[in-house]
Design a protein around this motif. Structure first.
Motif, PDB file in Angstrom:
ATOM      1  N   PRO A   9      84.976  26.387  50.187  1.00 21.12           N
ATOM      2  CA  PRO A   9      83.824  25.677  49.604  1.00 21.12           C
ATOM      3  C   PRO A   9      82.585  26.550  49.475  1.00 21.12           C
ATOM      4  O   PRO A   9      81.627  26.166  48.799  1.00 21.12           O
ATOM      5  CB  PRO A   9      83.596  24.521  50.584  1.00 21.12           C
ATOM      6  N   CYS A  10      82.590  27.718  50.115  1.00 26.00           N
ATOM      7  CA  CYS A  10      81.426  28.609  50.068  1.00 26.00           C
ATOM      8  C   CYS A  10      81.556  29.694  49.009  1.00 26.00           C
ATOM      9  O   CYS A  10      80.656  30.530  48.852  1.00 26.00           O
ATOM     10  CB  CYS A  10      81.208  29.264  51.432  1.00 26.00           C
ATOM     11  N   ALA A  11      82.669  29.720  48.285  1.00 28.03           N
ATOM     12  CA  ALA A  11      82.875  30.750  47.265  1.00 28.03           C
ATOM     13  C   ALA A  11      82.061  30.441  46.022  1.00 28.03           C
ATOM     14  O   ALA A  11      81.852  29.278  45.664  1.00 28.03           O
ATOM     15  CB  ALA A  11      84.358  30.848  46.915  1.00 28.03           C
ATOM     16  N   GLY A  12      81.590  31.494  45.354  1.00 25.74           N
ATOM     17  CA  GLY A  12      80.870  31.311  44.108  1.00 25.74           C
ATOM     18  C   GLY A  12      79.475  30.754  44.295  1.00 25.74           C
ATOM     19  O   GLY A  12      78.915  30.752  45.391  1.00 25.74           O
ATOM     20  N   CYS A  13      78.917  30.230  43.207  1.00 19.26           N
ATOM     21  CA  CYS A  13      77.545  29.726  43.225  1.00 19.26           C
ATOM     22  C   CYS A  13      77.455  28.268  43.638  1.00 19.26           C
ATOM     23  O   CYS A  13      76.352  27.736  43.810  1.00 19.26           O
ATOM     24  CB  CYS A  13      76.918  29.899  41.836  1.00 19.26           C
ATOM     25  N   HIS A  14      78.607  27.592  43.744  1.00 21.87           N
ATOM     26  CA  HIS A  14      78.592  26.187  44.153  1.00 21.87           C
ATOM     27  C   HIS A  14      79.937  25.821  44.768  1.00 21.87           C
ATOM     28  O   HIS A  14      80.918  26.542  44.614  1.00 21.87           O
ATOM     29  CB  HIS A  14      78.298  25.277  42.954  1.00 21.87           C
ATOM     30  N   ASP A  15      79.967  24.702  45.459  1.00 20.57           N
ATOM     31  CA  ASP A  15      81.186  24.209  46.090  1.00 20.57           C
ATOM     32  C   ASP A  15      82.129  23.682  45.002  1.00 20.57           C
ATOM     33  O   ASP A  15      81.803  22.736  44.273  1.00 20.57           O
ATOM     34  CB  ASP A  15      80.826  23.087  47.069  1.00 20.57           C
ATOM     35  N   SER A  16      83.328  24.299  44.906  1.00 17.44           N
ATOM     36  CA  SER A  16      84.287  23.926  43.865  1.00 17.44           C
ATOM     37  C   SER A  16      85.378  22.996  44.376  1.00 17.44           C
ATOM     38  O   SER A  16      86.389  22.807  43.697  1.00 17.44           O
ATOM     39  CB  SER A  16      84.925  25.195  43.288  1.00 17.44           C
ATOM     40  N   SER A  17      85.197  22.408  45.533  1.00 24.13           N
ATOM     41  CA  SER A  17      86.238  21.573  46.136  1.00 24.13           C
ATOM     42  C   SER A  17      86.641  20.419  45.228  1.00 24.13           C
ATOM     43  O   SER A  17      87.837  20.150  45.026  1.00 24.13           O
ATOM     44  CB  SER A  17      85.771  21.033  47.485  1.00 24.13           C
ATOM     45  N   ASP A  18      85.661  19.717  44.657  1.00 23.66           N
ATOM     46  CA  ASP A  18      85.978  18.580  43.784  1.00 23.66           C
ATOM     47  C   ASP A  18      86.681  19.045  42.511  1.00 23.66           C
ATOM     48  O   ASP A  18      87.596  18.377  42.018  1.00 23.66           O
ATOM     49  CB  ASP A  18      84.706  17.817  43.434  1.00 23.66           C
ATOM     50  N   GLU A  19      86.249  20.179  41.991  1.00 21.25           N
ATOM     51  CA  GLU A  19      86.880  20.736  40.791  1.00 21.25           C
ATOM     52  C   GLU A  19      88.348  21.047  41.044  1.00 21.25           C
ATOM     53  O   GLU A  19      89.217  20.731  40.222  1.00 21.25           O
ATOM     54  CB  GLU A  19      86.146  22.006  40.366  1.00 21.25           C
TER      55      GLU A  19
END
Length: 305
Positions: A9-19
């Motif tokens: 969830p900490c990767a990239g510029c935002h949390d992509s968990s929902d995606e």
């Protein structure tokens, strides 16, 4: 086969968990989702799952950037029942750029894809699938860490910002490098890398000749240059032209080998797939075709075909 999605969830510029969850839901697949809790948690989780189910074929999807992929690979190494796939949602995702024409964001195409065998770099008890940087480039990675979460500062822009910040502190790095047991270079270095694949920094082709399944590592180093000259050369470095442009002839060295040792009389930083480590001696070895990595079908010929 079990499909397990390891989400950072900490990767990239935002949390992509929902995606990621939405993408998996659309597959109508009996899949598991796991969100990492801390650095290196993905390595622990993957290794424990492999050991707990040795008779079950497991496919782990690294959902994040190159650092997340590194952790998943590190947990899968040595387990015959593990395959690694990648759903890129980090700031760089440079390793998958090697496989031109393959869309790693198309999870449906990965489900039926067969894995290919790729090399992995071993560094003590750690592993590295893409690149290992030291000297100036490791300083860049240190500065990148704070830029990745700033809006519009992911990927190559964060890498470029890291370069600018590192010009003041990371341009002179004394070290000794040997390759396959023989001394290679010694002295002050500006930037250097040991590469399994081609790309780093969100789109810089730092190892244009690298192949991920040939059993050898591409080793490159560059002597310090003035700031005006650096500004003139960086565009060629970004495009992967630094090994053939005459402008680099007096400062660039390149070789290939299976084992690389980097050492110095003082502590220095290295970055393995973006993770920064400190020490005064590092041994890097190529593990030939040690990882089964899932590559989606491509309409273009790739180096693996």
């Amino acid at each position: 086969m079990k499909h397990i999605f390891v989400i950072n969830p900490c990767a990239g510029c935002h949390d992509s968990s929902d995606e990621v969850a939405a993408a998996v839901d659309g597959l109508e697949l009996d899949a598991e989702l796991y969100e990492t809790k801390a650095p290196r948690d993905a390595t622990r989780f993957v290794a424990e799952r492999c050991a707990a189910e040795p008779a079950e074929q497991l496919r782990f999807y690294a959902c994040g950037g190159d650092g997340t992929l590194n952790e998943v690979v590190s947990g899968a190494i040595g387990h015959d029942n593990a395959e690694v796939a990648c759903y890129p949602c980090g700031s760089g995702n440079d390793f998958v750029k090697y496989f031109a024409g393959s869309d790693f964001t198309d999870l449906q195409s990965q489900l039926g894809a067969s894995p290919v065998e790729v090399d992995v770099m071993q560094l003590g008890d750690r592993y590295c699938v893409n690149t290992l940087n030291f000297g100036f480039e490791a300083e860049v990675c240190r500065h990148m860490a704070g830029a990745r979460r700033v809006p519009l500062m992911g990927g190559r822009m964060a890498y470029t910002k890291g370069i600018v910040q590192s010009l003041a502190t990371g341009r002179h790095n004394p070290c000794r490098i040997s390759v396959d047991g023989s001394p290679w270079v010694e002295g002050d270095m500006l930037l250097a890398s040991v590469s399994n694949a081609k790309w780093a920094g969100g789109g810089y082709m730092i190892a244009p000749n690298a192949e991920v399944d040939d059993g050898e590592l591409d080793v490159m180093c560059m002597r310090p240059v003035s700031l005006p000259r650096f500004a003139r050369l960086i565009k060629y470095y970004e495009r992967g032209e630094h090994l053939r442009r005459p402008e680099f002839a007096d400062v660039m060295s390149f070789c290939r080998g299976r084992k690389v040792v980097i050492e110095s009389d003082t502590r220095f930083y290295i970055a393995t797939d973006g993770e920064v480590l400190a020490g005064d001696r590092f041994e890097v070895a190529c593990l030939h075709r040690a990882l089964r990595f899932v590559v989606p079908p491509s309409k273009k010929p790739t180096p693996m075909q």
